[in-house]
Design a protein around this motif. Sequence first.
Motif, mmCIF file in Angstrom:
data_model
loop_
_atom_site.group_PDB
_atom_site.id
_atom_site.type_symbol
_atom_site.label_atom_id
_atom_site.label_comp_id
_atom_site.label_asym_id
_atom_site.label_seq_id
_atom_site.Cartn_x
_atom_site.Cartn_y
_atom_site.Cartn_z
ATOM 1 N N HIS A 229 0.774 -1.421 -0.005
ATOM 2 C CA HIS A 229 0.032 0.109 -0.118
ATOM 3 C C HIS A 229 0.795 1.240 -0.218
ATOM 4 O O HIS A 229 0.796 2.110 0.828
ATOM 5 C CB HIS A 229 -0.841 -0.092 0.974
ATOM 6 N N SER A 231 1.929 5.167 -0.651
ATOM 7 C CA SER A 231 0.921 6.229 -0.540
ATOM 8 C C SER A 231 1.631 7.466 -0.791
ATOM 9 O O SER A 231 0.770 8.518 -0.931
ATOM 10 C CB SER A 231 0.380 6.127 0.791
ATOM 11 N N VAL A 236 7.187 6.719 -4.255
ATOM 12 C CA VAL A 236 7.165 6.342 -5.562
ATOM 13 C C VAL A 236 8.397 6.586 -6.120
ATOM 14 O O VAL A 236 8.965 5.889 -6.926
ATOM 15 C CB VAL A 236 5.899 6.910 -6.117
ATOM 16 N N VAL A 253 -0.536 -0.566 -4.974
ATOM 17 C CA VAL A 253 -1.103 0.477 -4.518
ATOM 18 C C VAL A 253 -2.648 0.318 -4.241
ATOM 19 O O VAL A 253 -3.264 -0.503 -4.921
ATOM 20 C CB VAL A 253 -1.138 1.905 -5.406
ATOM 21 N N HIS A 257 -6.216 5.041 -2.383
ATOM 22 C CA HIS A 257 -4.987 6.025 -2.563
ATOM 23 C C HIS A 257 -4.942 6.480 -3.996
ATOM 24 O O HIS A 257 -4.512 7.398 -4.086
ATOM 25 C CB HIS A 257 -3.939 5.324 -2.272
ATOM 26 N N ARG A 284 -1.388 11.568 -4.256
ATOM 27 C CA ARG A 284 -2.470 10.704 -5.033
ATOM 28 C C ARG A 284 -2.007 10.814 -6.696
ATOM 29 O O ARG A 284 -2.092 9.940 -7.093
ATOM 30 C CB ARG A 284 -4.021 11.560 -4.968
ATOM 31 N N VAL A 287 1.070 8.628 -7.285
ATOM 32 C CA VAL A 287 0.888 7.201 -7.286
ATOM 33 C C VAL A 287 0.046 7.003 -8.352
ATOM 34 O O VAL A 287 0.505 5.727 -9.206
ATOM 35 C CB VAL A 287 0.116 6.532 -6.068
ATOM 36 N N ILE A 296 4.735 1.273 -9.985
ATOM 37 C CA ILE A 296 4.041 0.611 -9.136
ATOM 38 C C ILE A 296 3.616 -0.848 -10.235
ATOM 39 O O ILE A 296 2.748 -0.508 -11.130
ATOM 40 C CB ILE A 296 2.677 1.418 -8.588
#
Length: 426
Positions: A229, A231, A236, A253, A257, A284, A287, A296
């Motif tokens: 997870h 965030s 990142v 992710v 989020h 936000r 991600v 991700i």
Amino acid sequence: MQLIKNAKILEHGNLVKRDVLIEAKKIIQVAENVTQEDADIFDAKGAFLSSGLVDVHVHFREPGFNYKETIETGSKAAAHGGFTTVLAMPNLNPVPDTAARVASQIKLNNKSSNIHIAQYGAISANLTHQNISDIVGMSEAGAVAFSNDGKGVQTADTMLQAMIAAAKVDKPLAAHLEDDSLLHHGVMNAGKQSEKLNLPGITGLAESSQLARDLVLAKATGVHYHVAHISTKTSVELVRIAKQQGINVTAEVSPHHILLADTDITNDNALYKMNPPLRSQADRQAVVAGLLDGTIDMIATDHAPHGLDEKSKSFVEAPFGITGIETSFQLLYTHLVKSGIMTLETLLDRMITAPITAFHLNAPKVIKSGNTADLALFDLDHTVTIATEDFESKGKNTPFIGWQIYGQTIATWVDGVIVYTNNFEL
């Protein structure tokens, strides 16, 4: 023998009409027009058929917290969401932190579930001990990966020894990133919104500083290190740099989020309380960008059901956690694919192909002859409203209640058997 007629499947980025014939848990034919006299017919009526979704991060709460969820209700919720394979976290009571407990948990999973459940073993006893668990023994007992999810590993040496052991058995180590010394009893993201609401904040440094430590250790050990997870924008960026350096790191992710930020919290509503917390709009956006460019790797729900009375408490008193497995594909299809931010092909990669590849799971990535018939059928053309009365999960703790979504699950098959259907008339 079953025959799914008039489905649309994704081939080379295009939706094409196909019939799918199933026998003895397997797909035996995929073609534009299949006929089989003795088959049971399921008319898909033009709905979208996919391989079953895969979630590498769920909490099914049994044993120890059955009032929140059970393996039975959690697996039903997963099937309702279109998921056929999930990986269950070890924050249970007792914690599966020994080979015997892992074996016992796997037996319970298999007995109570109508989907495929793979099991995490705990990095250390009770998720908090500084000495690592018997990772080799737990691996031999069937653990597919290791995590102390719900608790950050506080000492570098504990994490180092866990990485060495996980690398030895060639299994992923998934990290819940949380430096306790930086929490300061926070309940939401530290920033202007927490100040406005007069709620104690959690700095993003609690996540990213521990991530930086772990990436250095991962580079030294060669372990497959998985970030749970993720965030923050900084996290990142750290994963992106680590991948460029050849470090064996993957990241997930969660839908909340991707879709929500701390500015969406406008009052004392604990349905918005999750860990890690909803971050800033900049986080936000970072991600989402990381998900699009592959920094991700995958989407995981962190499905974390709680009792209604628990989540009815104040933001300070309520537990962290949000349900998500029944609404994740639907929300993301609606807000990423329908909006043109992401293709359906990319979304399926992040929800099927990437998790199967990263965790070496025995699950089908595509619909083709010879593959296991783990399938999900979705209605991409009509909207429904997310409503608590439609949930299979015991947990109703989500701020997405009332949202309009496309992609309602029509039916889910596991090993060729229908485990969920809503009998929806298209």
